[in-house]
Design an enzyme around this catalytic site. Structure first.
Site, short mmCIF file in Angstrom:
data_model
loop_
_atom_site.label_atom_id
_atom_site.label_comp_id
_atom_site.label_asym_id
_atom_site.label_seq_id
_atom_site.Cartn_x
_atom_site.Cartn_y
_atom_site.Cartn_z
N ARG A 90 0.83 -1.22 0.00
CA ARG A 90 0.00 0.00 0.00
C ARG A 90 0.86 1.26 0.00
NH1 ARG A 90 -3.69 -0.44 4.95
NH2 ARG A 90 -4.47 1.56 4.17
N HIS A 135 -6.66 8.60 12.44
CA HIS A 135 -6.24 7.19 12.37
C HIS A 135 -4.77 7.06 12.03
CE1 HIS A 135 -10.67 5.76 11.73
NE2 HIS A 135 -10.38 6.00 13.00
N THR A 205 -16.94 9.14 3.40
CA THR A 205 -16.78 8.16 4.50
C THR A 205 -18.07 7.38 4.68
OG1 THR A 205 -16.27 7.81 6.84
CG2 THR A 205 -17.35 9.90 6.30
N SER A 206 -17.93 6.07 4.97
CA SER A 206 -19.12 5.27 5.26
C SER A 206 -19.69 5.66 6.62
CB SER A 206 -18.77 3.78 5.24
OG SER A 206 -17.69 3.52 6.11
N GLN A 232 -22.52 7.32 -2.42
CA GLN A 232 -23.69 6.56 -1.96
C GLN A 232 -24.63 7.47 -1.17
OE1 GLN A 232 -24.25 3.33 -2.78
NE2 GLN A 232 -22.32 3.45 -3.95
C1 BJW Z 1 -16.72 8.13 -2.42
C2 BJW Z 1 -15.97 7.97 -3.56
C3 BJW Z 1 -15.74 9.11 -4.29
C4 BJW Z 1 -16.09 6.06 -2.69
N1 BJW Z 1 -16.26 10.26 -3.88
N2 BJW Z 1 -17.23 9.28 -2.04
C5 BJW Z 1 -16.25 -4.88 17.22
C6 BJW Z 1 -14.98 -5.47 17.08
C7 BJW Z 1 -13.82 -4.70 17.09
C8 BJW Z 1 -13.90 -3.34 17.26
C9 BJW Z 1 -15.16 -2.77 17.40
C10 BJW Z 1 -16.30 -3.51 17.39
N3 BJW Z 1 -17.37 -2.67 17.53
C11 BJW Z 1 -16.90 -1.43 17.63
C12 BJW Z 1 -15.56 -1.48 17.56
C13 BJW Z 1 -14.69 -0.30 17.61
C14 BJW Z 1 -14.05 -0.12 16.26
C15 BJW Z 1 -15.14 0.12 15.23
O1 BJW Z 1 -15.64 1.21 15.05
N4 BJW Z 1 -15.52 -0.93 14.49
C16 BJW Z 1 -16.65 -0.86 13.56
C17 BJW Z 1 -16.14 -1.08 12.14
C18 BJW Z 1 -17.64 -1.92 13.97
N5 BJW Z 1 -13.18 1.03 16.40
C19 BJW Z 1 -11.94 0.89 16.85
O2 BJW Z 1 -11.44 -0.18 17.12
C20 BJW Z 1 -11.17 2.18 17.03
N6 BJW Z 1 -10.60 2.26 18.30
C21 BJW Z 1 -11.35 2.28 19.41
O3 BJW Z 1 -12.55 2.18 19.39
O4 BJW Z 1 -10.60 2.44 20.56
C22 BJW Z 1 -11.27 2.42 21.80
C23 BJW Z 1 -11.07 1.10 22.44
C24 BJW Z 1 -9.82 0.57 22.54
C25 BJW Z 1 -9.64 -0.64 23.17
C26 BJW Z 1 -10.73 -1.32 23.64
C27 BJW Z 1 -12.00 -0.78 23.53
C28 BJW Z 1 -12.17 0.45 22.93
C29 BJW Z 1 -10.02 2.23 16.03
C30 BJW Z 1 -10.50 2.26 14.62
C31 BJW Z 1 -9.30 2.18 13.69
C32 BJW Z 1 -9.72 2.12 12.22
N7 BJW Z 1 -8.61 1.76 11.45
C33 BJW Z 1 -8.76 1.73 9.98
C34 BJW Z 1 -7.45 1.21 9.37
C35 BJW Z 1 -6.38 2.30 9.44
C36 BJW Z 1 -5.04 1.77 9.05
C37 BJW Z 1 -4.92 1.37 7.60
O5 BJW Z 1 -5.33 2.11 6.69
O6 BJW Z 1 -4.41 0.30 7.36
O7 BJW Z 1 -9.11 3.04 9.50
S1 BJW Z 1 -10.14 0.72 9.44
C38 BJW Z 1 -10.60 1.78 8.10
O8 BJW Z 1 -11.92 2.31 8.36
C39 BJW Z 1 -9.63 2.97 8.15
C40 BJW Z 1 -10.55 4.12 7.87
O9 BJW Z 1 -9.98 5.32 8.34
C41 BJW Z 1 -11.82 3.72 8.57
C42 BJW Z 1 -13.04 4.43 8.03
O10 BJW Z 1 -13.32 4.02 6.74
P1 BJW Z 1 -13.81 5.11 5.65
O11 BJW Z 1 -12.75 6.11 5.45
O12 BJW Z 1 -15.14 5.58 6.00
O13 BJW Z 1 -13.80 4.20 4.32
P2 BJW Z 1 -14.98 3.23 3.77
O14 BJW Z 1 -14.35 2.33 2.79
O15 BJW Z 1 -15.69 2.61 4.90
O16 BJW Z 1 -15.98 4.21 3.06
C43 BJW Z 1 -15.62 4.90 1.87
C44 BJW Z 1 -16.77 5.81 1.51
O17 BJW Z 1 -16.39 6.60 0.41
C45 BJW Z 1 -18.05 5.06 1.13
O18 BJW Z 1 -19.14 5.68 1.80
C46 BJW Z 1 -18.17 5.28 -0.39
O19 BJW Z 1 -19.51 5.36 -0.82
C47 BJW Z 1 -17.47 6.60 -0.54
N8 BJW Z 1 -16.82 6.83 -1.82
N9 BJW Z 1 -15.64 6.61 -3.66
C48 BJW Z 1 -17.03 10.28 -2.74
N10 BJW Z 1 -15.04 9.06 -5.44
#
Ligand code: BJW
Length: 262
Positions: A90, A135, A205-206, A232
């Protein structure tokens, strides 16, 4: 807080009157604001060729890879080489990418604070100064034991298998994995930027990953106007004042800087 906002949706075909009206309305909202914050996700960088996470049709990363294997401390403990090779792939791809018109338009407005979930550096490469990476950043490595060591890496020659020069623990990408806390100083600044803004521009963002997605609710609870740009209609916050459905490159450019001549 208002739960019964008059939401306007416009779907881009950017030439249609509906979309032009929605862009004009978004511009009016921005131009009347004192404080503007952008909140972006992977869709902002999609037109630069950086894959999103959850888009199934267009090659989102989580459609091909297991997030818990590649983006969690447990996955790193199980197979560090696999994780670091995935990041190396990446990182090299990001080195070859370039900012798109949405990054450049946002960067051109020095008055906007940018809160981004993106780990890429495309806003900075476009010239943006006020960028809060909640992040983390993929162009940095840090000590996995959290001794405080943190260093810039070369995206073209990503390191694999290095250890911390301060404490000998493994180095890992400077990003936030699932189950990890967000960097506190950045998080507090992001909360402040979202709590104090008059307008939150939510781009690509989703809105499903917390606590980051909660920043949209925070801004709304403080009466900020919410403008969503997403391909979306269902993504990025259902309580937006204005939801423009289409690619960020053209829409964000036109909202932030005004329509281009072509
Ligand atoms: C367009 C387009 C165009 C396309 N124009 N639009 C159950 C299990 C484990 C964890 C959890 C759980 N339930 C809840 C949690 C907490 C978890 C969480 O939220 N999980 C959910 C998914 C369920 N969160 C965490 O773990 C966070 N930490 C935390 O809560 O700490 C507190 C804690 C600690 C210890 C114990 C307890 C609590 C940390 C979250 C870290 C997220 N990391 C990532 C990876 C980063 C590293 C890497 O890149 O490798 O971050 S995951 C990934 O998702 C990345 C992103 O920043 C993040 C958000 O995604 P994003 O940006 O929204 O992308 P997409 O793909 O989802 O959406 C793209 C959008 O664009 C779509 O809407 C398209 O339609 C649109 N689009 N093309 C305009 N051209």
């Amino acid at each position: 807080m208002t739960d019964d906002r008059d939401r306007t949706d416009a779907h881009a075909d950017t030439t249609s009157d509906d979309v032009r009206d929605a862009i004009d309305e978004a511009r009016r909202i921005l131009n009347s604001a004192q404080r503007i914050t952008s909140f972006s996700g992977a869709g902002l960088s999609a037109e630069s060729g950086v894959p999103t996470f959850r888009d199934k049709a267009s090659g989102g990363l989580w459609a091909k890879y297991d997030p818990m294997q590649l983006a969690s401390a447990d996955g790193f403990a199980d197979n560090p080489e696999l994780v670091l090779e995935w990041y190396a792939m990446r990182r090299r791809a990001l080195a070859a990418a370039a900012p798109n018109p949405a990054h450049r338009a946002l960067a051109a407005r020095a008055d906007i604070t940018h809160v981004t979930q993106n780990v890429d550096d495309l806003l900075e490469r476009a010239g943006a100064k006020n960028v809060l990476h909640v992040h983390g950043r993929i162009d940095r490595d840090r000590c996995h034991r959290n001794c405080g060591y943190d260093t810039r890496i070369d995206l073209n020659n990503p390191p694999v298998g290095q250890t911390c020069p301060q404490c000998s623990a493994p180095l890992r990408p400077g990003v936030v994995w699932f189950g990890e806390m967000l960097p506190l100083d950045v998080w507090e600044a992001a909360e402040h930027a979202c709590a104090m803004c008059d307008v939150l521009l939510v781009i690509g963002t989703s809105g499903v990953v917390y606590p980051a997605a909660g920043l949209i609710d925070l801004a709304r609870s403080r009466s900020a106007r919410i403008i969503v740009v997403n391909t979306q209609a269902a993504d990025g916050g259902t309580d937006a004042d204005l939801h423009l459905v289409g690619p960020a490159g053209r829409l964000v450019h036109d909202i932030v800087l005004g329509p281009s001549a072509d």
